[in-house]
Design an enzyme around this catalytic site. Sequence first.
Site, PDB file in Angstrom:
ATOM      1  N   CYS A 194      -6.962  14.776 -27.558  1.00  0.00           N
ATOM      2  CA  CYS A 194      -8.061  15.647 -27.152  1.00  0.00           C
ATOM      3  C   CYS A 194      -7.590  17.085 -27.356  1.00  0.00           C
ATOM      4  O   CYS A 194      -6.394  17.365 -27.229  1.00  0.00           O
ATOM      5  CB  CYS A 194      -8.391  15.390 -25.680  1.00  0.00           C
ATOM      6  N   CYS A 229      -6.311  35.780 -23.556  1.00  0.00           N
ATOM      7  CA  CYS A 229      -7.634  35.470 -24.093  1.00  0.00           C
ATOM      8  C   CYS A 229      -8.592  36.649 -23.901  1.00  0.00           C
ATOM      9  O   CYS A 229      -8.603  37.299 -22.855  1.00  0.00           O
ATOM     10  CB  CYS A 229      -8.184  34.221 -23.416  1.00  0.00           C
ATOM     11  N   CYS A 247      -4.162  15.923 -23.968  1.00  0.00           N
ATOM     12  CA  CYS A 247      -5.126  16.984 -24.270  1.00  0.00           C
ATOM     13  C   CYS A 247      -4.409  18.323 -24.437  1.00  0.00           C
ATOM     14  O   CYS A 247      -3.674  18.761 -23.556  1.00  0.00           O
ATOM     15  CB  CYS A 247      -6.144  17.079 -23.132  1.00  0.00           C
ATOM     16  N   CYS A 301     -10.776  32.309 -14.744  1.00  0.00           N
ATOM     17  CA  CYS A 301      -9.666  31.887 -15.608  1.00  0.00           C
ATOM     18  C   CYS A 301      -8.434  32.788 -15.558  1.00  0.00           C
ATOM     19  O   CYS A 301      -8.504  33.980 -15.853  1.00  0.00           O
ATOM     20  CB  CYS A 301     -10.143  31.763 -17.052  1.00  0.00           C
ATOM     21  N   CYS A 352     -14.190  34.911 -18.574  1.00  0.00           N
ATOM     22  CA  CYS A 352     -14.519  33.805 -17.656  1.00  0.00           C
ATOM     23  C   CYS A 352     -13.904  34.109 -16.275  1.00  0.00           C
ATOM     24  O   CYS A 352     -12.669  34.179 -16.150  1.00  0.00           O
ATOM     25  CB  CYS A 352     -13.998  32.484 -18.203  1.00  0.00           C
ATOM     26  N   ARG A 372     -13.994  12.526 -14.813  1.00  0.00           N
ATOM     27  CA  ARG A 372     -12.606  12.895 -14.480  1.00  0.00           C
ATOM     28  C   ARG A 372     -12.552  13.831 -13.275  1.00  0.00           C
ATOM     29  O   ARG A 372     -13.169  14.903 -13.276  1.00  0.00           O
ATOM     30  CB  ARG A 372     -11.913  13.556 -15.687  1.00  0.00           C
ATOM     31  N   CYS A 395     -16.024  15.687 -24.701  1.00  0.00           N
ATOM     32  CA  CYS A 395     -15.534  15.802 -23.330  1.00  0.00           C
ATOM     33  C   CYS A 395     -16.126  17.097 -22.793  1.00  0.00           C
ATOM     34  O   CYS A 395     -15.789  18.177 -23.289  1.00  0.00           O
ATOM     35  CB  CYS A 395     -14.010  15.841 -23.326  1.00  0.00           C
TER      36      CYS A 395
HETATM   37  N1  SAM Z   1     -10.401  28.566 -24.097  1.00  0.00           N
HETATM   38  C1  SAM Z   1     -11.032  27.320 -24.215  1.00  0.00           C
HETATM   39  C2  SAM Z   1     -12.406  27.293 -23.590  1.00  0.00           C
HETATM   40  O1  SAM Z   1     -12.720  28.125 -22.749  1.00  0.00           O
HETATM   41  O2  SAM Z   1     -13.189  26.404 -23.963  1.00  0.00           O
HETATM   42  C3  SAM Z   1     -10.212  26.145 -23.702  1.00  0.00           C
HETATM   43  C4  SAM Z   1      -9.402  26.266 -22.444  1.00  0.00           C
HETATM   44  S1  SAM Z   1     -10.295  26.585 -20.936  1.00  0.00           S
HETATM   45  C5  SAM Z   1      -8.980  27.018 -19.861  1.00  0.00           C
HETATM   46  C6  SAM Z   1     -10.837  24.977 -20.442  1.00  0.00           C
HETATM   47  C7  SAM Z   1     -11.598  24.830 -19.150  1.00  0.00           C
HETATM   48  O3  SAM Z   1     -10.710  24.909 -18.040  1.00  0.00           O
HETATM   49  C8  SAM Z   1     -12.665  25.846 -18.799  1.00  0.00           C
HETATM   50  O4  SAM Z   1     -13.857  25.640 -19.480  1.00  0.00           O
HETATM   51  C9  SAM Z   1     -12.849  25.602 -17.303  1.00  0.00           C
HETATM   52  O5  SAM Z   1     -13.840  24.627 -17.083  1.00  0.00           O
HETATM   53  C10 SAM Z   1     -11.482  25.070 -16.868  1.00  0.00           C
HETATM   54  N2  SAM Z   1     -10.808  26.028 -15.968  1.00  0.00           N
HETATM   55  C11 SAM Z   1     -10.201  27.184 -16.337  1.00  0.00           C
HETATM   56  N3  SAM Z   1      -9.721  27.830 -15.260  1.00  0.00           N
HETATM   57  C12 SAM Z   1     -10.055  27.088 -14.176  1.00  0.00           C
HETATM   58  C13 SAM Z   1      -9.850  27.250 -12.773  1.00  0.00           C
HETATM   59  N4  SAM Z   1      -9.240  28.322 -12.270  1.00  0.00           N
HETATM   60  N5  SAM Z   1     -10.311  26.296 -11.949  1.00  0.00           N
HETATM   61  C14 SAM Z   1     -10.953  25.211 -12.451  1.00  0.00           C
HETATM   62  N6  SAM Z   1     -11.173  25.009 -13.765  1.00  0.00           N
HETATM   63  C15 SAM Z   1     -10.739  25.941 -14.621  1.00  0.00           C
HETATM   64  C1  DTB Z   2     -11.002  20.816 -17.929  1.00  0.00           C
HETATM   65  O1  DTB Z   2     -12.204  20.590 -17.678  1.00  0.00           O
HETATM   66  N1  DTB Z   2     -10.110  21.195 -17.027  1.00  0.00           N
HETATM   67  C2  DTB Z   2      -8.817  21.401 -17.638  1.00  0.00           C
HETATM   68  C3  DTB Z   2      -9.070  20.965 -19.107  1.00  0.00           C
HETATM   69  N2  DTB Z   2     -10.472  20.689 -19.133  1.00  0.00           N
HETATM   70  C4  DTB Z   2      -8.634  21.807 -20.212  1.00  0.00           C
HETATM   71  C5  DTB Z   2      -8.276  22.747 -17.421  1.00  0.00           C
HETATM   72  C6  DTB Z   2      -8.124  23.127 -15.955  1.00  0.00           C
HETATM   73  C7  DTB Z   2      -7.467  24.473 -15.873  1.00  0.00           C
HETATM   74  C8  DTB Z   2      -7.161  24.892 -14.471  1.00  0.00           C
HETATM   75  C9  DTB Z   2      -6.537  26.235 -14.409  1.00  0.00           C
HETATM   76  C10 DTB Z   2      -5.222  26.340 -15.116  1.00  0.00           C
HETATM   77  O2  DTB Z   2      -4.318  25.514 -14.910  1.00  0.00           O
HETATM   78  O3  DTB Z   2      -5.033  27.313 -15.867  1.00  0.00           O
HETATM   79 FE1  SF4 Z   3     -10.402  32.217 -22.470  1.00  0.00          FE
HETATM   80 FE2  SF4 Z   3      -9.999  31.081 -20.114  1.00  0.00          FE
HETATM   81 FE3  SF4 Z   3     -12.477  31.596 -20.906  1.00  0.00          FE
HETATM   82 FE4  SF4 Z   3     -11.056  29.632 -22.140  1.00  0.00          FE
HETATM   83  S1  SF4 Z   3     -11.741  29.641 -20.016  1.00  0.00           S
HETATM   84  S2  SF4 Z   3     -12.309  31.225 -23.117  1.00  0.00           S
HETATM   85  S3  SF4 Z   3      -9.000  30.532 -22.025  1.00  0.00           S
HETATM   86  S4  SF4 Z   3     -10.875  33.115 -20.490  1.00  0.00           S
END
Ligand code: SAM
Ligand code: DTB
Ligand code: SF4
Length: 338
Positions: free
Chosen positions: A147, A72, A116, A79, A76, A279, A207
């Site tokens: 979802c 990606c 989801c 992430c 973030c 959740r 959501c």
């Molecule tokens: N790329 C899309 C976005 O950012 O909307 C969808 C996937 S993104 C991984 C979905 C959500 O996962 C993020 O907004 C964040 O709240 C959660 N998330 C990602 N990495 C995480 C982490 N290490 N710990 C907790 N939540 C995480």
């Molecule tokens: C949300 O709020 N948490 C989920 C889902 N929506 C997509 C994602 C959590 C991701 C945690 C880090 C990972 O497994 O990559």
């Molecule tokens: Fe990309 Fe992760 Fe940010 Fe979603 S949360 S936009 S997958 S870097």
Amino acid sequence: MSSVLEQTVTLHRPRQAAPASPAARWSVDAIEALFNLPFPELMHQAQTVHRAHFDPTRVEFATLLSVKTGGCAEDCGYCPQAARFDTGVEATKLMEPDEVRLAAQRAKDAGATRFCMGAAWRAPKDRDIEKVAELVRTVKALGLETCATLGMLEDGHAETLQSAGLDYYNHNLDSAPDFYGDIITTRDYQDRLDTLARVRSAGVKVCCGGIVGMGETRRQRAGLVAELANLTPYPESVPINNLVKVEGTPLADQADLDPFEFVRTIAVARITMPKARVRLSAGRQQMGDAVQALCFLAGANSIFYGDKLLTTGNPDTGADVALLERLGMTRSAPEAQP
Ligand code: SAM
Ligand code: DTB
Ligand code: SF4
């Protein structure tokens, strides 16, 4: 000084009344005051609100599948899927419908009612939306709630997904507006609000939640909840994630959040968004059973169910079923499908 009796009476009277009408806004001050309540008082208020709208013994099971992982372009800070961080996550292409059907069927057989699909995109292209719409049709045909979380949507995308049978779109605000810039610089808060407005106007349920434990203050946690609760209407589903610290991300060495502060966040979300599915999301594997039980008592009534979140671990399904059984709780029955 007030007497013990007076103090007790004050404690049992709700100190922070809910806004008078759905249109009234929650102030950050009022939400911070909820966070500041003595723990038993906060839990009592949260349980009272929870029981007015839900059976407190039932928990929804939602299963996640990463249909397009890694690579990606966004930054973030939490992430593991951001290409710029060296986390060992390998980028994949979008999964095919047959593969997704198998995973969704397995999730349904294991007891999930919601499925989801997550994709590590900044924003899907028109052709990506067409392909995800096919995945949505595939999952919906199995009788699961659907979802998707795909990043920022353009005009028309949410409508296409809605026509394919999408029930919910997940797009998190992630943090308070005044902390957001410390975590993400490649897109701003307003971009997120714009996507949420598109989802809402297409008739797809929202959501939307966030992450705590990223180094924010209590007031900033209150600021996140205020943003969520003041969306009109507030989201139908509110995922509260505890940061999963992944090696290679800028937040890998972040200090642990006090678990009671996480429970308080759940309770405050429950009080301010009474009818939402709150959740208990990422971070359960690191949390332990006792803290999870407190989260259920604070009003959480949904979990991610399955051995994996998107790229990181989650308690295995047997452990979750056993935990609910030990607590005398059960999973929610599927909601009526239109
Ligand atoms: N790329 C899309 C976005 O950012 O909307 C969808 C996937 S993104 C991984 C979905 C959500 O996962 C993020 O907004 C964040 O709240 C959660 N998330 C990602 N990495 C995480 C982490 N290490 N710990 C907790 N939540 C995480
Ligand atoms: C949300 O709020 N948490 C989920 C889902 N929506 C997509 C994602 C959590 C991701 C945690 C880090 C990972 O497994 O990559
Ligand atoms: Fe990309 Fe992760 Fe940010 Fe979603 S949360 S936009 S997958 S870097």
